[in-house]
Design a protein around this motif. Structure first.
Motif, PDB file in Angstrom:
ATOM      1  N   PRO A 420      63.170  64.212  27.106  1.00  0.00           N
ATOM      2  CA  PRO A 420      64.043  63.199  27.725  1.00  0.00           C
ATOM      3  C   PRO A 420      64.876  63.750  28.874  1.00  0.00           C
ATOM      4  O   PRO A 420      65.114  63.034  29.864  1.00  0.00           O
ATOM      5  CB  PRO A 420      64.942  62.743  26.575  1.00  0.00           C
ATOM      6  CG  PRO A 420      64.158  63.014  25.343  1.00  0.00           C
ATOM      7  CD  PRO A 420      63.388  64.258  25.640  1.00  0.00           C
ATOM      8  N   GLU A 423      62.505  64.078  31.878  1.00  0.00           N
ATOM      9  CA  GLU A 423      62.185  62.744  32.390  1.00  0.00           C
ATOM     10  C   GLU A 423      63.370  62.178  33.160  1.00  0.00           C
ATOM     11  O   GLU A 423      63.213  61.568  34.225  1.00  0.00           O
ATOM     12  CB  GLU A 423      61.835  61.813  31.230  1.00  0.00           C
ATOM     13  CG  GLU A 423      60.445  62.012  30.672  1.00  0.00           C
ATOM     14  CD  GLU A 423      60.080  60.905  29.714  1.00  0.00           C
ATOM     15  OE1 GLU A 423      60.989  60.371  29.048  1.00  0.00           O
ATOM     16  OE2 GLU A 423      58.894  60.571  29.622  1.00  0.00           O
ATOM     17  N   ASN A 424      64.557  62.370  32.606  1.00  0.00           N
ATOM     18  CA  ASN A 424      65.772  61.872  33.255  1.00  0.00           C
ATOM     19  C   ASN A 424      65.957  62.537  34.624  1.00  0.00           C
ATOM     20  O   ASN A 424      66.363  61.889  35.601  1.00  0.00           O
ATOM     21  CB  ASN A 424      66.976  62.142  32.358  1.00  0.00           C
ATOM     22  CG  ASN A 424      68.237  61.485  32.877  1.00  0.00           C
ATOM     23  OD1 ASN A 424      68.348  60.269  32.906  1.00  0.00           O
ATOM     24  ND2 ASN A 424      69.190  62.300  33.300  1.00  0.00           N
ATOM     25  N   LYS A 427      63.451  61.014  37.031  1.00  0.00           N
ATOM     26  CA  LYS A 427      63.747  59.617  37.316  1.00  0.00           C
ATOM     27  C   LYS A 427      64.904  59.485  38.298  1.00  0.00           C
ATOM     28  O   LYS A 427      64.856  58.686  39.246  1.00  0.00           O
ATOM     29  CB  LYS A 427      64.081  58.876  36.015  1.00  0.00           C
ATOM     30  CG  LYS A 427      64.468  57.413  36.244  1.00  0.00           C
ATOM     31  CD  LYS A 427      64.838  56.734  34.933  1.00  0.00           C
ATOM     32  CE  LYS A 427      65.263  55.295  35.197  1.00  0.00           C
ATOM     33  NZ  LYS A 427      65.698  54.595  33.979  1.00  0.00           N
ATOM     34  N   HIS A 428      65.976  60.248  38.065  1.00  0.00           N
ATOM     35  CA  HIS A 428      67.183  60.109  38.875  1.00  0.00           C
ATOM     36  C   HIS A 428      67.313  61.199  39.954  1.00  0.00           C
ATOM     37  O   HIS A 428      68.176  61.077  40.826  1.00  0.00           O
ATOM     38  CB  HIS A 428      68.428  60.155  37.974  1.00  0.00           C
ATOM     39  CG  HIS A 428      68.485  59.026  36.984  1.00  0.00           C
ATOM     40  ND1 HIS A 428      68.907  57.764  37.318  1.00  0.00           N
ATOM     41  CD2 HIS A 428      68.169  58.990  35.659  1.00  0.00           C
ATOM     42  CE1 HIS A 428      68.848  56.984  36.247  1.00  0.00           C
ATOM     43  NE2 HIS A 428      68.401  57.705  35.229  1.00  0.00           N
ATOM     44  N   SER A 470      71.398  53.993  31.960  1.00  0.00           N
ATOM     45  CA  SER A 470      71.606  55.406  31.624  1.00  0.00           C
ATOM     46  C   SER A 470      70.280  56.140  31.628  1.00  0.00           C
ATOM     47  O   SER A 470      69.216  55.542  31.725  1.00  0.00           O
ATOM     48  CB  SER A 470      72.266  55.516  30.248  1.00  0.00           C
ATOM     49  OG  SER A 470      71.430  54.952  29.262  1.00  0.00           O
ATOM     50  N   GLY A 471      70.371  57.449  31.491  1.00  0.00           N
ATOM     51  CA  GLY A 471      69.176  58.269  31.527  1.00  0.00           C
ATOM     52  C   GLY A 471      68.207  57.916  30.420  1.00  0.00           C
ATOM     53  O   GLY A 471      68.569  57.402  29.373  1.00  0.00           O
ATOM     54  N   ILE A 472      66.904  58.203  30.681  1.00  0.00           N
ATOM     55  CA  ILE A 472      65.863  57.874  29.711  1.00  0.00           C
ATOM     56  C   ILE A 472      66.090  58.617  28.408  1.00  0.00           C
ATOM     57  O   ILE A 472      66.103  59.849  28.366  1.00  0.00           O
ATOM     58  CB  ILE A 472      64.474  58.245  30.276  1.00  0.00           C
ATOM     59  CG1 ILE A 472      64.198  57.452  31.539  1.00  0.00           C
ATOM     60  CG2 ILE A 472      63.391  57.998  29.243  1.00  0.00           C
ATOM     61  CD1 ILE A 472      62.907  57.827  32.214  1.00  0.00           C
ATOM     62  N   LEU A 474      68.526  59.452  26.567  1.00  0.00           N
ATOM     63  CA  LEU A 474      69.616  60.398  26.313  1.00  0.00           C
ATOM     64  C   LEU A 474      70.366  60.058  25.034  1.00  0.00           C
ATOM     65  O   LEU A 474      70.686  60.947  24.237  1.00  0.00           O
ATOM     66  CB  LEU A 474      70.584  60.430  27.511  1.00  0.00           C
ATOM     67  CG  LEU A 474      70.095  61.187  28.752  1.00  0.00           C
ATOM     68  CD1 LEU A 474      71.189  61.247  29.797  1.00  0.00           C
ATOM     69  CD2 LEU A 474      69.649  62.603  28.375  1.00  0.00           C
TER      70      LEU A 474
END
Length: 509
Positions: A420, A423-424, A427-428, A470-472, A474
């Motif tokens: 995660p 991935e986060n 993504k960001h 929010s982050g994937i 988290l």
């Protein structure tokens, strides 16, 4: 019972109907005695005195009607005191009027009881003048009226104390750990029992026993639950060690109790009997009871915790698996492969498909286990990073730096726990229009995992559906860390306007 306290209207109804039922039952019982009083003489407290003076005794005249009048007085006095005077005084409404009404109630009880007593003790007029009898009767009933008002007040105090204790049980337990919920309920029951003994004018020795033994028992149980038993078990000691501790606590509590009883009873033999009985109760009954209930409670809590952990882990794993195998991820991956296929023919496309296949196989096979080899988790991370690089390697302004240790033997970790954060980061942290960077570090030392992810942050346009989210995963991964590595991990998350950083340490031993 706590529900009743939280809904005063229900408690008032119960008090009203309970008092009314008791009043009606007493009247009915007395009426049944009246029906047979002409055939079979009914025993009353003063009948034998009439018989000794050879006076005619009428059950109806000298007992039934006076006592009906008294019980009616008690009933209406209870209603007035409990539902009118005390609530108004507590809420500070019409205080002066309520004080005047309380004084009037006291006067009515004194006058009414004095008048009825002249009928109950009518035999006194045979040997004494009316003035002497009235003087004795009304002096006696002045004390009796004071006693009735004290009982009404004591009832109100017990009710409001019980109400407060039950309504604030959680707060009291948080401030005073020794006062467990069981101890609070036992304290309330003890107050009710003492009130019943005082109301029925019980023997002074019995009252003294109830004033000493139950409070010490409540204290021993609370102290055992809070301190004595936990410390004994923590030291790997057995019941006998705990029992010795209870012996010392009982002896310490008996010293002040003995002095108080000695001053109140003035009979040393009664004091020793009560203290001996108290010691027996604490050592033979309360100590084993506290030990058994504590161990059962701890076993129940452990079972509940295990069930919650298993349920939480299963739920978190299922949610995470669902978050991975979703159209959003699959379409992104297919778009990446499609874009690659347009740029080249087979090499990169084949590599992407292979890595995607490895990742899907991992999610469907490895993720069902509680723990897997850390090397398998690292393989998944490397596949994911390599797949993302296929999408970004043509952009010179995107820098992806990885330092992931791959020669790790023996260590195991819960599956899908680290992905995660990566991935986060992708993504960001990645923008095809602006300079971006991601740095990922994974090292191990002495069965500890050190994992860092450092990435840039880009402001998303207002029309981006992902903005504000929010982050994937988290929150999901925080929950899993708490369930699986409670007190064995440290997660630090820092963020500023342009960068996002996480540091995770896990003890994998």
């Amino acid at each position: 019972m706590i529900t009743l306290v939280k809904k005063p209207i229900d408690l008032k109804k119960i008090e009203y109907w309970a008092s009314g039922t008791i009043y009606a039952f007493i009247l009915l019982l007395m009426l049944t005695r009246v029906a047979g009083s002409n055939v079979n003489p009914v025993w009353t407290p003063y009948r034998y005195l009439y018989n000794e003076l050879h006076l005619h005794y009428s059950y109806s005249k000298y007992y039934f009607f006076p006592m009906v009048a008294r019980y009616s007085l008690y009933y209406f006095a209870f209603l007035l005191w409990n539902f009118v005077i005390i609530p108004s005084l507590v809420e500070r409404r019409r205080t002066v009027l309520m004080i005047v009404l309380a004084v009037a109630l006291f006067g009515a009880i004194w006058l009414f009881c004095g008048i009825t007593d002249t009928w109950l003790k009518g035999y006194l007029f045979y040997n004494h003048t009316p003035g002497y009898v009235y003087n004795i009767v009304f002096k006696t009933n002045l004390i009796y009226a004071i006693w009735v008002m004290m009982m009404l007040t004591l009832y109100s105090v017990i009710k409001h104390v019980a109400n407060y204790l039950l309504d604030n049980t959680d707060r009291i337990q948080s401030e005073y750990k020794v006062l467990t919920r069981d101890s609070i309920i036992a304290l309330i029951v003890w107050m009710i029992l003492v009130f019943g003994l005082l109301l029925n004018d019980a023997n002074i020795d019995i009252i003294a026993m109830f004033f000493v033994i139950p409070p010490i028992a409540i204290g021993v149980h609370g102290l055992s639950t809070y301190s004595l038993i936990p410390t004994t078990l923590a030291d790997n000691k057995r019941f006998f060690t705990y029992w010795i501790k209870v012996l010392f606590v009982t002896a310490a509590a008996s010293i002040p109790a003995g002095f108080i009883m000695a001053m109140a009873l003035r009979r040393p033999e009664a004091v020793f009997v009560i203290l001996g009985f108290n010691a027996g109760v604490q050592l033979i009954a309360i100590a084993p009871f506290s030990w058994i209930t504590y161990k059962r409670r701890m076993a129940g809590k452990a079972e509940i915790l295990n069930l919650k952990t298993a349920l939480g882990t299963s739920t978190a794993s299922l949610d995470f698996l669902r978050s991975q195998i979703n159209p959003h991820f699959l379409f992104n991956a297919l778009n990446t492969l499609y874009g690659t296929a347009l740029q080249e023919n087979a090499d990169r496309t084949g590599e992407g498909i292979q890595r995607l296949g490895d990742m899907m196989r991992f999610m469907l096979q490895e993720n069902v286990h509680d723990k897997i080899l850390l090397t398998r988790e690292i393989d998944y991370l490397n596949n994911y990073i390599a797949l993302q690089k296929l999408r970004t390697q043509t952009s010179p302004d995107i820098v992806i730096d990885t330092n992931i240790e791959d020669h790790i033997l023996g260590l195991q970790i819960a599956p899908m726990l680290l992905i995660p954060f990566i991935e986060n980061a992708f993504k960001h942290g990645i923008s095809l229009r602006e300079p971006s960077h991601i740095k990922i570090t994974l090292q191990t030392k002495d069965d500890k995992l050190y994992f860092d992810v450092h990435n840039s942050i880009h402001i998303r346009p207002d029309n981006d559906p992902e903005k504000g989210k929010s982050g994937i995963g988290l929150e999901n991964v925080k929950q899993r860390l708490k369930l699986l590595y409670n007190n064995k991990h440290e997660l630090i998350i820092r963020e500023n306007a342009s960068e996002f950083f996480i540091h995770l340490t896990i003890n994998l031993s």
